[in-house]
Design a protein around this motif. Structure first.
Motif, PDB file in Angstrom:
ATOM      1  N   MET A   1       0.996  -1.035  -0.066  1.00 26.90           N
ATOM      2  CA  MET A   1       0.017  -0.015   0.018  1.00 26.90           C
ATOM      3  C   MET A   1       0.945   1.403  -0.059  1.00 26.90           C
ATOM      4  O   MET A   1       1.912   1.273   0.824  1.00 26.90           O
ATOM      5  CB  MET A   1      -0.675  -0.019   1.187  1.00 26.90           C
ATOM      6  N   ILE A   2       0.607   2.435  -0.582  1.00 28.08           N
ATOM      7  CA  ILE A   2       1.472   3.570  -0.739  1.00 28.08           C
ATOM      8  C   ILE A   2       0.548   4.463   0.013  1.00 28.08           C
ATOM      9  O   ILE A   2      -0.397   4.598  -0.108  1.00 28.08           O
ATOM     10  CB  ILE A   2       1.422   3.792  -2.421  1.00 28.08           C
ATOM     11  N   ALA A   3       1.571   5.322   0.644  1.00 29.68           N
ATOM     12  CA  ALA A   3       0.780   6.315   1.612  1.00 29.68           C
ATOM     13  C   ALA A   3       0.309   7.527   0.657  1.00 29.68           C
ATOM     14  O   ALA A   3       1.096   8.014  -0.384  1.00 29.68           O
ATOM     15  CB  ALA A   3       2.046   6.966   2.323  1.00 29.68           C
ATOM     16  N   PRO A   4      -0.939   7.987   0.906  1.00 30.73           N
ATOM     17  CA  PRO A   4      -1.553   9.451   0.115  1.00 30.73           C
ATOM     18  C   PRO A   4      -0.463  10.408   0.175  1.00 30.73           C
ATOM     19  O   PRO A   4      -0.562  11.156  -0.885  1.00 30.73           O
ATOM     20  CB  PRO A   4      -2.903   9.209   0.968  1.00 30.73           C
ATOM     21  N   GLN A   5       0.232  10.622   1.135  1.00 33.41           N
ATOM     22  CA  GLN A   5       1.059  11.655   1.103  1.00 33.41           C
ATOM     23  C   GLN A   5       2.239  11.655  -0.066  1.00 33.41           C
ATOM     24  O   GLN A   5       2.952  12.746  -0.301  1.00 33.41           O
ATOM     25  CB  GLN A   5       1.968  11.917   2.563  1.00 33.41           C
ATOM     26  N   GLU A   6       2.416  10.656  -0.664  1.00 33.70           N
ATOM     27  CA  GLU A   6       3.442  10.338  -1.676  1.00 33.70           C
ATOM     28  C   GLU A   6       2.563  10.793  -2.973  1.00 33.70           C
ATOM     29  O   GLU A   6       3.505  10.839  -4.006  1.00 33.70           O
ATOM     30  CB  GLU A   6       4.106   8.972  -1.915  1.00 33.70           C
ATOM     31  N   LEU A   7       1.465  11.136  -3.269  1.00 35.03           N
ATOM     32  CA  LEU A   7       0.578  10.832  -4.489  1.00 35.03           C
ATOM     33  C   LEU A   7       0.167  12.414  -4.675  1.00 35.03           C
ATOM     34  O   LEU A   7      -0.117  13.295  -3.560  1.00 35.03           O
ATOM     35  CB  LEU A   7      -0.504  10.092  -4.411  1.00 35.03           C
ATOM     36  N   ARG A   8      -0.233  12.654  -5.868  1.00 31.55           N
ATOM     37  CA  ARG A   8      -0.922  13.791  -6.309  1.00 31.55           C
ATOM     38  C   ARG A   8      -2.077  13.529  -7.192  1.00 31.55           C
ATOM     39  O   ARG A   8      -1.854  12.385  -7.893  1.00 31.55           O
ATOM     40  CB  ARG A   8       0.075  14.970  -7.352  1.00 31.55           C
ATOM     41  N   ILE A   9      -3.049  14.277  -7.477  1.00 26.91           N
ATOM     42  CA  ILE A   9      -4.065  13.914  -8.346  1.00 26.91           C
ATOM     43  C   ILE A   9      -3.485  13.683  -9.827  1.00 26.91           C
ATOM     44  O   ILE A   9      -2.656  14.641 -10.007  1.00 26.91           O
ATOM     45  CB  ILE A   9      -5.016  15.017  -8.598  1.00 26.91           C
ATOM     46  N   GLY A  10      -3.601  12.620 -10.504  1.00 21.73           N
ATOM     47  CA  GLY A  10      -3.229  12.384 -11.789  1.00 21.73           C
ATOM     48  C   GLY A  10      -2.122  11.408 -11.876  1.00 21.73           C
ATOM     49  O   GLY A  10      -1.711  11.014 -12.963  1.00 21.73           O
ATOM     50  N   ASN A  11      -1.578  11.071 -10.711  1.00 15.73           N
ATOM     51  CA  ASN A  11      -0.441  10.092 -10.665  1.00 15.73           C
ATOM     52  C   ASN A  11      -0.947   8.586 -11.304  1.00 15.73           C
ATOM     53  O   ASN A  11      -2.400   8.260 -10.826  1.00 15.73           O
ATOM     54  CB  ASN A  11      -0.084   9.907  -9.203  1.00 15.73           C
ATOM     55  N   TYR A  12      -0.238   8.036 -11.946  1.00 12.04           N
ATOM     56  CA  TYR A  12      -0.760   6.575 -12.400  1.00 12.04           C
ATOM     57  C   TYR A  12      -0.280   5.627 -11.352  1.00 12.04           C
ATOM     58  O   TYR A  12       0.747   5.620 -10.518  1.00 12.04           O
ATOM     59  CB  TYR A  12       0.184   6.126 -13.627  1.00 12.04           C
ATOM     60  N   LEU A  13      -1.136   4.658 -10.898  1.00 10.08           N
ATOM     61  CA  LEU A  13      -0.969   3.378 -10.212  1.00 10.08           C
ATOM     62  C   LEU A  13      -1.693   2.237 -10.830  1.00 10.08           C
ATOM     63  O   LEU A  13      -1.952   2.213 -12.079  1.00 10.08           O
ATOM     64  CB  LEU A  13      -1.846   3.610  -8.904  1.00 10.08           C
ATOM     65  N   GLN A  14      -1.304   1.244 -10.312  1.00  9.50           N
ATOM     66  CA  GLN A  14      -1.994  -0.150 -11.003  1.00  9.50           C
ATOM     67  C   GLN A  14      -2.781  -0.745  -9.770  1.00  9.50           C
ATOM     68  O   GLN A  14      -2.738  -0.469  -8.660  1.00  9.50           O
ATOM     69  CB  GLN A  14      -0.750  -1.245 -11.270  1.00  9.50           C
ATOM     70  N   ASP A  15      -3.709  -1.371 -10.394  1.00  7.78           N
ATOM     71  CA  ASP A  15      -4.659  -2.244  -9.340  1.00  7.78           C
ATOM     72  C   ASP A  15      -4.280  -3.683  -9.157  1.00  7.78           C
ATOM     73  O   ASP A  15      -3.199  -3.896  -9.778  1.00  7.78           O
ATOM     74  CB  ASP A  15      -6.114  -2.122  -9.817  1.00  7.78           C
ATOM     75  N   ARG A  16      -4.661  -4.661  -8.348  1.00  7.09           N
ATOM     76  CA  ARG A  16      -4.075  -5.713  -8.254  1.00  7.09           C
ATOM     77  C   ARG A  16      -4.077  -6.818  -9.634  1.00  7.09           C
ATOM     78  O   ARG A  16      -3.329  -7.690  -9.468  1.00  7.09           O
ATOM     79  CB  ARG A  16      -4.805  -6.495  -6.951  1.00  7.09           C
ATOM     80  N   GLU A  17      -4.625  -6.410 -10.354  1.00  6.35           N
ATOM     81  CA  GLU A  17      -4.800  -7.094 -11.659  1.00  6.35           C
ATOM     82  C   GLU A  17      -3.885  -6.257 -12.693  1.00  6.35           C
ATOM     83  O   GLU A  17      -3.924  -6.776 -13.983  1.00  6.35           O
ATOM     84  CB  GLU A  17      -6.168  -7.277 -12.336  1.00  6.35           C
ATOM     85  N   ASP A  18      -3.090  -5.294 -12.137  1.00  4.73           N
ATOM     86  CA  ASP A  18      -2.167  -4.728 -13.045  1.00  4.73           C
ATOM     87  C   ASP A  18      -2.888  -3.866 -14.351  1.00  4.73           C
ATOM     88  O   ASP A  18      -2.319  -3.407 -15.251  1.00  4.73           O
ATOM     89  CB  ASP A  18      -0.929  -5.510 -13.521  1.00  4.73           C
ATOM     90  N   ASN A  19      -4.006  -3.469 -13.891  1.00  2.33           N
ATOM     91  CA  ASN A  19      -4.688  -2.381 -14.924  1.00  2.33           C
ATOM     92  C   ASN A  19      -4.129  -0.920 -14.323  1.00  2.33           C
ATOM     93  O   ASN A  19      -3.971  -0.725 -13.181  1.00  2.33           O
ATOM     94  CB  ASN A  19      -6.207  -2.291 -14.706  1.00  2.33           C
ATOM     95  N   LEU A  20      -4.027  -0.322 -15.522  1.00  2.00           N
ATOM     96  CA  LEU A  20      -3.412   1.280 -15.517  1.00  2.00           C
ATOM     97  C   LEU A  20      -4.529   2.005 -14.581  1.00  2.00           C
ATOM     98  O   LEU A  20      -5.645   2.089 -15.193  1.00  2.00           O
ATOM     99  CB  LEU A  20      -3.075   1.818 -16.675  1.00  2.00           C
ATOM    100  N   CYS A  21      -4.225   2.758 -13.717  1.00  2.00           N
ATOM    101  CA  CYS A  21      -5.198   3.317 -12.671  1.00  2.00           C
ATOM    102  C   CYS A  21      -4.629   4.965 -12.638  1.00  2.00           C
ATOM    103  O   CYS A  21      -3.554   5.149 -12.916  1.00  2.00           O
ATOM    104  CB  CYS A  21      -5.505   3.113 -11.540  1.00  2.00           C
TER     105      CYS A  21
END
Length: 122
Positions: A1-21
């Motif tokens: 899990m990544i801390a919300p404080q590391e992120l900004r609106i618009g950052n790319y992540l993956q879900d557990r099935e590796d879909n681009l979020c």
């Protein structure tokens, strides 16, 4: 899990099935990042490893000395070393080296230096 404080609106992540979020909402202890182009997401989200493929997607060109692009009179270079990328910034402000492991870290650095979002160049 990544801390919300590391992120900004618009950052790319993956879900557990590796879909681009993409992050669309941040709370004190929460992140909402739905799958791009779909209605839902498979939580929890996780960071995306920074790879040569992602550097190319963001417009960096492969050269003998790594991946490079020049933005606003600043040379932006990345070289892979031991599981992370060494990113060099050389411009009128001097020379800086930053070690990055994830796509969102590159997005945050780029936005901080150039005051604009790095975008996928497909």
């Amino acid at each position: 899990m990544i801390a919300p404080q590391e992120l900004r609106i618009g950052n790319y992540l993956q879900d557990r099935e590796d879909n681009l979020c993409q992050v669309v909402e941040l709370g004190k202890d929460s992140v909402y990042a739905p799958v791009i182009g779909k209605a839902g997401t498979k939580l929890p989200n996780k960071p995306i490893d920074l790879t040569e493929e992602w550097l190319i997607k963001f417009g960096l060109k492969n050269s003998e000395a790594g991946y490079k692009v020049i933005v606003k009179q600043t040379k932006f270079s990345a070289i892979k070393a031991k599981g992370f990328f060494s990113v060099w910034l050389a411009g009128p402000f001097g020379l800086y080296l930053v070690k990055l492991k994830y796509v969102h870290q590159l997005q945050n650095l780029y936005q901080s230096v150039f005051l604009e979002e790095i975008t996928i160049k497909e």
